[in-house]
Design an enzyme around this catalytic site. Structure first.
Site, PDB file in Angstrom:
ATOM      1  N   TYR A  78      34.212  37.323  80.147  1.00 29.26           N
ATOM      2  CA  TYR A  78      33.268  38.170  79.418  1.00 29.26           C
ATOM      3  C   TYR A  78      33.159  39.531  80.106  1.00 29.26           C
ATOM      4  O   TYR A  78      33.070  40.564  79.452  1.00 29.26           O
ATOM      5  CB  TYR A  78      31.902  37.491  79.319  1.00 29.26           C
ATOM      6  CG  TYR A  78      31.940  36.232  78.494  1.00 29.26           C
ATOM      7  CD1 TYR A  78      31.913  36.292  77.108  1.00 29.26           C
ATOM      8  CD2 TYR A  78      32.040  34.988  79.095  1.00 29.26           C
ATOM      9  CE1 TYR A  78      31.972  35.145  76.338  1.00 29.26           C
ATOM     10  CE2 TYR A  78      32.103  33.825  78.334  1.00 29.26           C
ATOM     11  CZ  TYR A  78      32.071  33.915  76.966  1.00 29.26           C
ATOM     12  OH  TYR A  78      32.142  32.774  76.209  1.00 29.26           O
TER      13      TYR A  78
ATOM     14  N   ASN B 100      31.381  36.114  66.372  1.00 30.89           N
ATOM     15  CA  ASN B 100      32.662  36.407  65.723  1.00 30.89           C
ATOM     16  C   ASN B 100      32.832  35.513  64.494  1.00 30.89           C
ATOM     17  O   ASN B 100      32.877  34.296  64.611  1.00 30.89           O
ATOM     18  CB  ASN B 100      33.808  36.165  66.716  1.00 30.89           C
ATOM     19  CG  ASN B 100      35.167  36.238  66.064  1.00 30.89           C
ATOM     20  OD1 ASN B 100      35.367  36.931  65.074  1.00 30.89           O
ATOM     21  ND2 ASN B 100      36.101  35.490  66.621  1.00 30.89           N
TER      22      ASN B 100
ATOM     23  N   CYS C 102      38.366  34.796  69.840  1.00 32.53           N
ATOM     24  CA  CYS C 102      37.244  34.657  70.770  1.00 32.53           C
ATOM     25  C   CYS C 102      37.435  33.444  71.683  1.00 32.53           C
ATOM     26  O   CYS C 102      36.830  33.374  72.748  1.00 32.53           O
ATOM     27  CB  CYS C 102      35.927  34.581  70.007  1.00 32.53           C
ATOM     28  SG  CYS C 102      35.821  33.241  68.818  1.00 32.53           S
ATOM     29  N   HIS C 103      38.304  32.514  71.289  1.00 29.94           N
ATOM     30  CA  HIS C 103      38.574  31.345  72.126  1.00 29.94           C
ATOM     31  C   HIS C 103      39.300  31.727  73.410  1.00 29.94           C
ATOM     32  O   HIS C 103      39.345  30.941  74.350  1.00 29.94           O
ATOM     33  CB  HIS C 103      39.389  30.294  71.350  1.00 29.94           C
ATOM     34  CG  HIS C 103      40.706  30.781  70.863  1.00 29.94           C
ATOM     35  ND1 HIS C 103      40.842  31.507  69.689  1.00 29.94           N
ATOM     36  CD2 HIS C 103      41.954  30.677  71.384  1.00 29.94           C
ATOM     37  CE1 HIS C 103      42.122  31.809  69.515  1.00 29.94           C
ATOM     38  NE2 HIS C 103      42.817  31.319  70.530  1.00 29.94           N
TER      39      HIS C 103
ATOM     40  N   GLU D  54      48.448  27.804  72.412  1.00 29.19           N
ATOM     41  CA  GLU D  54      48.968  29.153  72.628  1.00 29.19           C
ATOM     42  C   GLU D  54      49.839  29.232  73.875  1.00 29.19           C
ATOM     43  O   GLU D  54      50.796  30.008  73.915  1.00 29.19           O
ATOM     44  CB  GLU D  54      47.817  30.154  72.670  1.00 29.19           C
ATOM     45  CG  GLU D  54      47.182  30.310  71.288  1.00 29.19           C
ATOM     46  CD  GLU D  54      46.078  31.327  71.219  1.00 29.19           C
ATOM     47  OE1 GLU D  54      45.683  31.893  72.274  1.00 29.19           O
ATOM     48  OE2 GLU D  54      45.601  31.583  70.092  1.00 29.19           O
TER      49      GLU D  54
END
Length: 162
Positions: free
Chosen positions: A97, A120, A128-129, A155
């Protein structure tokens, strides 16, 4: 503003897509904490919804690493700034963050960035993950931490394959 919706299956559970005539406004996971109740017309043939569903299917199949969709999320100017910065986090990477706050030129605003991140409306497409705690802890994801973990692992596999 007329809103349209479509539900699609995914490996992380059903996804509900919302769009206007011009762009995608939201993607919510089935158990999305804080998702607003939106009134929308079911429309299986809406071009933006169909394209969003197709691109998410390709992402989950390991065939897509970036999204190319017209986005129209509704939020404050600060939220929009945070959501834009989220799209800069590379596939398979994570930022804290604090990293995100520094990226938008607001180094002391990590909590405000976290709040905007939590609002979001475009899950997965606006990643946002990919935001984690300073120590790398998987924290706060509206779809639940297990889904966040799954997306990040997916990912990593995608990044390794490209």
């Amino acid at each position: 503003m007329k809103l349209f919706t479509l539900i699609a299956k995914s490996p992380v559970g059903p996804l509900r897509f919302y769009a206007t005539e011009g762009g995608l406004t939201a993607i919510y996971l089935e158990n999305h904490k804080g998702a607003p109740v939106l009134t929308a017309t079911e429309r299986e043939d809406h071009p933006v919804l169909l394209d969003a569903r197709r691109q998410l299917e390709e992402y989950f199949a390991g065939e897509r690493v970036a999204f190319d969709l017209p986005l129209e999320p509704v939020g404050t100017p600060f939220q929009q700034e945070v959501w834009k910065a989220l799209r800069e986090i590379p596939l398979g990477a994570t930022w804290s963050y604090g990293d995100l706050a520094r990226r938008i030129g607001r180094a002391g605003a990590a909590r405000a960035v976290g709040a905007a991140n939590g609002k979001n409306p475009l899950s997965i497409v606006v990643p946002c993950h990919r935001v984690v705690g300073t120590d790398g802890t998987l924290t706060g994801y509206a779809g639940g931490v297990p889904v966040k973990r799954w997306l990040l692992e997916h990912e990593q596999r995608l990044r390794g394959a490209s």
